[in-house]
Design a protein around this motif. Structure first.
Motif, PDB file in Angstrom:
ATOM      1  N   ARG A   1       0.811  -1.217   0.000  1.00 44.79           N
ATOM      2  CA  ARG A   1       0.000   0.000   0.000  1.00 44.79           C
ATOM      3  C   ARG A   1       0.846   1.270   0.000  1.00 44.79           C
ATOM      4  NH1 ARG A   1      -4.015  -1.962   4.709  1.00 44.79           N
ATOM      5  NH2 ARG A   1      -2.072  -3.052   5.268  1.00 44.79           N
ATOM      6  N   MET A   2       2.107   1.162   0.358  1.00 47.27           N
ATOM      7  CA  MET A   2       2.981   2.342   0.316  1.00 47.27           C
ATOM      8  C   MET A   2       3.162   2.859  -1.107  1.00 47.27           C
ATOM      9  SD  MET A   2       6.903   0.949   0.780  1.00 47.27           S
ATOM     10  CE  MET A   2       7.743   2.140  -0.288  1.00 47.27           C
ATOM     11  N   TRP A   3       2.908   1.987  -2.105  1.00 52.11           N
ATOM     12  CA  TRP A   3       3.068   2.366  -3.505  1.00 52.11           C
ATOM     13  C   TRP A   3       1.786   2.962  -4.076  1.00 52.11           C
ATOM     14  CZ3 TRP A   3       7.847   2.825  -4.807  1.00 52.11           C
ATOM     15  CH2 TRP A   3       8.816   1.967  -4.280  1.00 52.11           C
ATOM     16  N   GLU A   4       0.990   3.577  -3.218  1.00 48.19           N
ATOM     17  CA  GLU A   4      -0.272   4.232  -3.581  1.00 48.19           C
ATOM     18  C   GLU A   4      -0.145   5.088  -4.836  1.00 48.19           C
ATOM     19  OE1 GLU A   4      -4.201   6.160  -2.455  1.00 48.19           O
ATOM     20  OE2 GLU A   4      -3.231   4.265  -1.949  1.00 48.19           O
ATOM     21  N   PHE A   5       0.917   5.831  -4.971  1.00 48.07           N
ATOM     22  CA  PHE A   5       1.068   6.774  -6.084  1.00 48.07           C
ATOM     23  C   PHE A   5       1.801   6.145  -7.268  1.00 48.07           C
ATOM     24  CE2 PHE A   5       1.083   9.188  -2.079  1.00 48.07           C
ATOM     25  CZ  PHE A   5      -0.117   9.862  -2.243  1.00 48.07           C
ATOM     26  N   GLN A   6       2.899   5.456  -7.020  1.00 49.75           N
ATOM     27  CA  GLN A   6       3.719   4.956  -8.120  1.00 49.75           C
ATOM     28  C   GLN A   6       3.061   3.816  -8.888  1.00 49.75           C
ATOM     29  OE1 GLN A   6       5.096   5.570  -4.934  1.00 49.75           O
ATOM     30  NE2 GLN A   6       5.812   7.549  -5.724  1.00 49.75           N
ATOM     31  N   ALA A   7       2.349   2.927  -8.192  1.00 51.48           N
ATOM     32  CA  ALA A   7       1.777   1.768  -8.876  1.00 51.48           C
ATOM     33  C   ALA A   7       0.772   2.192  -9.942  1.00 51.48           C
ATOM     34  CB  ALA A   7       1.121   0.826  -7.866  1.00 51.48           C
ATOM     35  N   SER A   8      -0.135   3.071  -9.590  1.00 59.39           N
ATOM     36  CA  SER A   8      -1.128   3.537 -10.567  1.00 59.39           C
ATOM     37  C   SER A   8      -0.465   4.320 -11.692  1.00 59.39           C
ATOM     38  CB  SER A   8      -2.178   4.411  -9.881  1.00 59.39           C
ATOM     39  OG  SER A   8      -2.920   3.678  -8.934  1.00 59.39           O
ATOM     40  N   PHE A   9       0.469   5.190 -11.346  1.00 61.58           N
ATOM     41  CA  PHE A   9       1.125   6.016 -12.345  1.00 61.58           C
ATOM     42  C   PHE A   9       1.866   5.162 -13.366  1.00 61.58           C
ATOM     43  CE2 PHE A   9       5.035   8.111 -13.786  1.00 61.58           C
ATOM     44  CZ  PHE A   9       4.514   9.246 -14.396  1.00 61.58           C
ATOM     45  N   LEU A  10       2.644   4.216 -12.910  1.00 58.05           N
ATOM     46  CA  LEU A  10       3.437   3.400 -13.827  1.00 58.05           C
ATOM     47  C   LEU A  10       2.541   2.549 -14.729  1.00 58.05           C
ATOM     48  CD1 LEU A  10       6.302   2.350 -11.398  1.00 58.05           C
ATOM     49  CD2 LEU A  10       6.433   4.037 -13.245  1.00 58.05           C
ATOM     50  N   ALA A  11       1.471   2.006 -14.168  1.00 57.10           N
ATOM     51  CA  ALA A  11       0.544   1.224 -14.995  1.00 57.10           C
ATOM     52  C   ALA A  11      -0.137   2.106 -16.035  1.00 57.10           C
ATOM     53  CB  ALA A  11      -0.491   0.536 -14.110  1.00 57.10           C
ATOM     54  N   GLU A  12      -0.484   3.321 -15.652  1.00 56.77           N
ATOM     55  CA  GLU A  12      -1.113   4.247 -16.606  1.00 56.77           C
ATOM     56  C   GLU A  12      -0.161   4.665 -17.723  1.00 56.77           C
ATOM     57  OE1 GLU A  12      -2.216   7.358 -13.979  1.00 56.77           O
ATOM     58  OE2 GLU A  12      -4.065   6.374 -13.284  1.00 56.77           O
ATOM     59  N   GLN A  13       1.137   4.564 -17.476  1.00 53.63           N
ATOM     60  CA  GLN A  13       2.139   4.965 -18.458  1.00 53.63           C
ATOM     61  C   GLN A  13       2.585   3.802 -19.351  1.00 53.63           C
ATOM     62  OE1 GLN A  13       2.954   8.209 -18.882  1.00 53.63           O
ATOM     63  NE2 GLN A  13       1.384   8.533 -17.308  1.00 53.63           N
ATOM     64  N   GLY A  14       1.868   2.696 -19.304  1.00 57.27           N
ATOM     65  CA  GLY A  14       2.154   1.597 -20.213  1.00 57.27           C
ATOM     66  C   GLY A  14       3.130   0.562 -19.694  1.00 57.27           C
ATOM     67  N   LEU A  15       3.256   0.464 -18.367  1.00 59.51           N
ATOM     68  CA  LEU A  15       4.108  -0.550 -17.766  1.00 59.51           C
ATOM     69  C   LEU A  15       3.257  -1.546 -16.982  1.00 59.51           C
ATOM     70  CD1 LEU A  15       6.952   1.771 -16.450  1.00 59.51           C
ATOM     71  CD2 LEU A  15       7.054   0.295 -18.456  1.00 59.51           C
ATOM     72  N   ARG A  16       3.804  -2.712 -16.773  1.00 60.49           N
ATOM     73  CA  ARG A  16       3.156  -3.736 -15.946  1.00 60.49           C
ATOM     74  C   ARG A  16       3.699  -3.591 -14.538  1.00 60.49           C
ATOM     75  NH1 ARG A  16       3.966 -10.311 -16.604  1.00 60.49           N
ATOM     76  NH2 ARG A  16       2.464 -10.945 -14.973  1.00 60.49           N
ATOM     77  N   CYS A  17       2.890  -3.170 -13.617  1.00 53.66           N
ATOM     78  CA  CYS A  17       3.339  -2.831 -12.265  1.00 53.66           C
ATOM     79  C   CYS A  17       2.900  -3.917 -11.288  1.00 53.66           C
ATOM     80  CB  CYS A  17       2.785  -1.475 -11.853  1.00 53.66           C
ATOM     81  SG  CYS A  17       3.524  -0.856 -10.347  1.00 53.66           S
ATOM     82  N   ILE A  18       3.873  -4.542 -10.626  1.00 53.52           N
ATOM     83  CA  ILE A  18       3.612  -5.653  -9.714  1.00 53.52           C
ATOM     84  C   ILE A  18       4.039  -5.251  -8.309  1.00 53.52           C
ATOM     85  CG2 ILE A  18       4.188  -8.053  -9.158  1.00 53.52           C
ATOM     86  CD1 ILE A  18       4.862  -8.305 -12.249  1.00 53.52           C
ATOM     87  N   THR A  19       3.117  -5.314  -7.372  1.00 53.25           N
ATOM     88  CA  THR A  19       3.412  -5.048  -5.971  1.00 53.25           C
ATOM     89  C   THR A  19       2.974  -6.246  -5.142  1.00 53.25           C
ATOM     90  OG1 THR A  19       1.263  -4.003  -5.574  1.00 53.25           O
ATOM     91  CG2 THR A  19       3.075  -2.557  -6.268  1.00 53.25           C
ATOM     92  N   TYR A  20       3.594  -6.435  -3.976  1.00 51.28           N
ATOM     93  CA  TYR A  20       3.195  -7.561  -3.135  1.00 51.28           C
ATOM     94  C   TYR A  20       3.477  -7.255  -1.679  1.00 51.28           C
ATOM     95  CZ  TYR A  20       8.126  -8.974  -2.711  1.00 51.28           C
ATOM     96  OH  TYR A  20       9.473  -9.005  -2.432  1.00 51.28           O
ATOM     97  N   ASP A  21       2.770  -7.959  -0.812  1.00 51.41           N
ATOM     98  CA  ASP A  21       2.995  -7.884   0.630  1.00 51.41           C
ATOM     99  C   ASP A  21       3.931  -9.030   1.004  1.00 51.41           C
ATOM    100  OD1 ASP A  21       1.109  -5.891   0.510  1.00 51.41           O
ATOM    101  OD2 ASP A  21      -0.476  -7.014   1.541  1.00 51.41           O
ATOM    102  N   ARG A  22       5.145  -8.694   1.474  1.00 54.06           N
ATOM    103  CA  ARG A  22       6.062  -9.773   1.848  1.00 54.06           C
ATOM    104  C   ARG A  22       5.512 -10.538   3.044  1.00 54.06           C
ATOM    105  NH1 ARG A  22       9.194  -5.380   3.237  1.00 54.06           N
ATOM    106  NH2 ARG A  22      10.614  -5.716   1.497  1.00 54.06           N
ATOM    107  N   ARG A  23       6.017 -11.699   3.276  1.00 57.16           N
ATOM    108  CA  ARG A  23       5.563 -12.501   4.419  1.00 57.16           C
ATOM    109  C   ARG A  23       5.641 -11.670   5.700  1.00 57.16           C
ATOM    110  NH1 ARG A  23       8.384 -17.707   5.414  1.00 57.16           N
ATOM    111  NH2 ARG A  23       8.321 -17.944   3.153  1.00 57.16           N
ATOM    112  N   GLY A  24       4.658 -11.848   6.548  1.00 56.30           N
ATOM    113  CA  GLY A  24       4.621 -11.125   7.809  1.00 56.30           C
ATOM    114  C   GLY A  24       3.900  -9.800   7.756  1.00 56.30           C
ATOM    115  N   SER A  25       3.519  -9.349   6.552  1.00 60.41           N
ATOM    116  CA  SER A  25       2.938  -8.009   6.441  1.00 60.41           C
ATOM    117  C   SER A  25       1.642  -8.025   5.649  1.00 60.41           C
ATOM    118  CB  SER A  25       3.929  -7.048   5.776  1.00 60.41           C
ATOM    119  OG  SER A  25       4.091  -7.363   4.408  1.00 60.41           O
TER     120      SER A  25
END
Length: 280
Positions: free
Chosen positions: A34-58
């Motif tokens: 969730r920390m990537w609130e701004f970058q994830a949407s922006f990068l996907a909108e700019q034509g990139l495949r944006c992958i985020t994940y919650d590491r174990r424990g979080s």
């Protein structure tokens, strides 16, 4: 979020947005995707495949008792990249995620990853040692872990201003709204207390100088000069010195939370790096 299960039975939650060159965004020690609130949407909108994940424990992932060392975290990341069959990816390691990304490349190579961005990274070695005299004393780690065990919510609240604004900031100088700062830090409470202390132990005690020096792919280093989570002179400068061919961008007077306080600048620099364009 979508889920996958690692070989040791841990379920990881992830998001896979957009199409194009994959960009994998790893989180700080205490936060999740969730920390990537701004970058994830922006990068996907700019034509990139944006992958985020919650590491174990979080976050929304499982919270096992063990597995918070870099080898296990790197293998979890490998499981995600294999599961999604990504190629020619840009791997973004943020804070502890920087060490996680470096260990991934050390253990699994560059078959799937073409570029590495180290943002506010805790590499290469934070702890005081005879050959690391500028490092932080072990007693500091014990103070932090004791504070987390005693009152994790209170410790996070006290960390808000330096995390976003830097060591000299006032409450009015966060660079973002207090509402946004409070929400981001509240997500940290979704992490298990065991993960919180053990991830700090991993980032503090692990010497990755040899691993960093051995990196053989294009690297972008981004770091703020007012970062107290990964001090600039302890982390950014030594990392850059080990990687003389890396591109090194300094965010003057910026603290640790560049993803929020310098959101637009960071988004644009990551976009340019992913597109093989000049950065900075």
């Amino acid at each position: 979020m979508t889920q996958l299960t690692t070989p040791d039975g841990t379920t990881l939650s992830y998001q896979d947005w957009g199409q194009g060159r994959p960009v994998i965004l790893t989180a700080t020690a205490m936060l999740d995707s969730r920390m990537w609130e701004f970058q994830a949407s922006f990068l996907a909108e700019q034509g990139l495949r944006c992958i985020t994940y919650d590491r174990r424990g979080s976050g929304r992932s499982d919270k096992p008792w063990d597995g918070y060392d870099y080898d296990t975290l790197a293998d979890d990341l490998a499981c995600l990249l294999d599961h999604l069959d990504v190629r020619d990816a840009v791997l973004v390691g943020y804070a502890l995620g920087g060490g996680e990304a470096v260990r991934y490349l050390h253990r699994h190579g560059t078959d799937r990853v073409a570029k590495l961005a180290l943002v506010a990274s805790t590499t290469p070695f934070m702890q005081l040692a005879p050959d690391n005299p500028q490092g932080l004393p072990p007693a500091l780690l014990e103070e932090v872990t004791a504070a987390i065990r005693r009152d994790r919510a209170g410790w996070l609240a006290g960390f808000t201003i330096p995390f976003f604004g830097g060591p000299e900031a006032s409450p009015e100088e966060l660079g973002i709204s207090r509402d946004l700062a409070d929400w981001l830090l509240r997500t940290s409470l979704d992490m298990s207390p065991r993960a919180a202390t053990e991830l700090y132990r991993t980032l503090f005690q692990t010497d990755q100088r040899a691993e960093v020096a051995a990196l053989d792919l294009p690297v972008l280093i981004i770091h703020g000069t007012a970062d107290i989570g990964a001090p600039y002179d302890l982390c950014a400068r030594p990392t850059a010195a080990l990687l003389p061919k890396a591109t090194f961008l300094t965010y003057q007077d910026a603290a640790h939370a560049l993803f929020a306080t310098r959101a637009d600048q960071l988004s644009q620099d990551l976009l340019s790096f992913a597109r093989d364009e000049p950065t900075g």
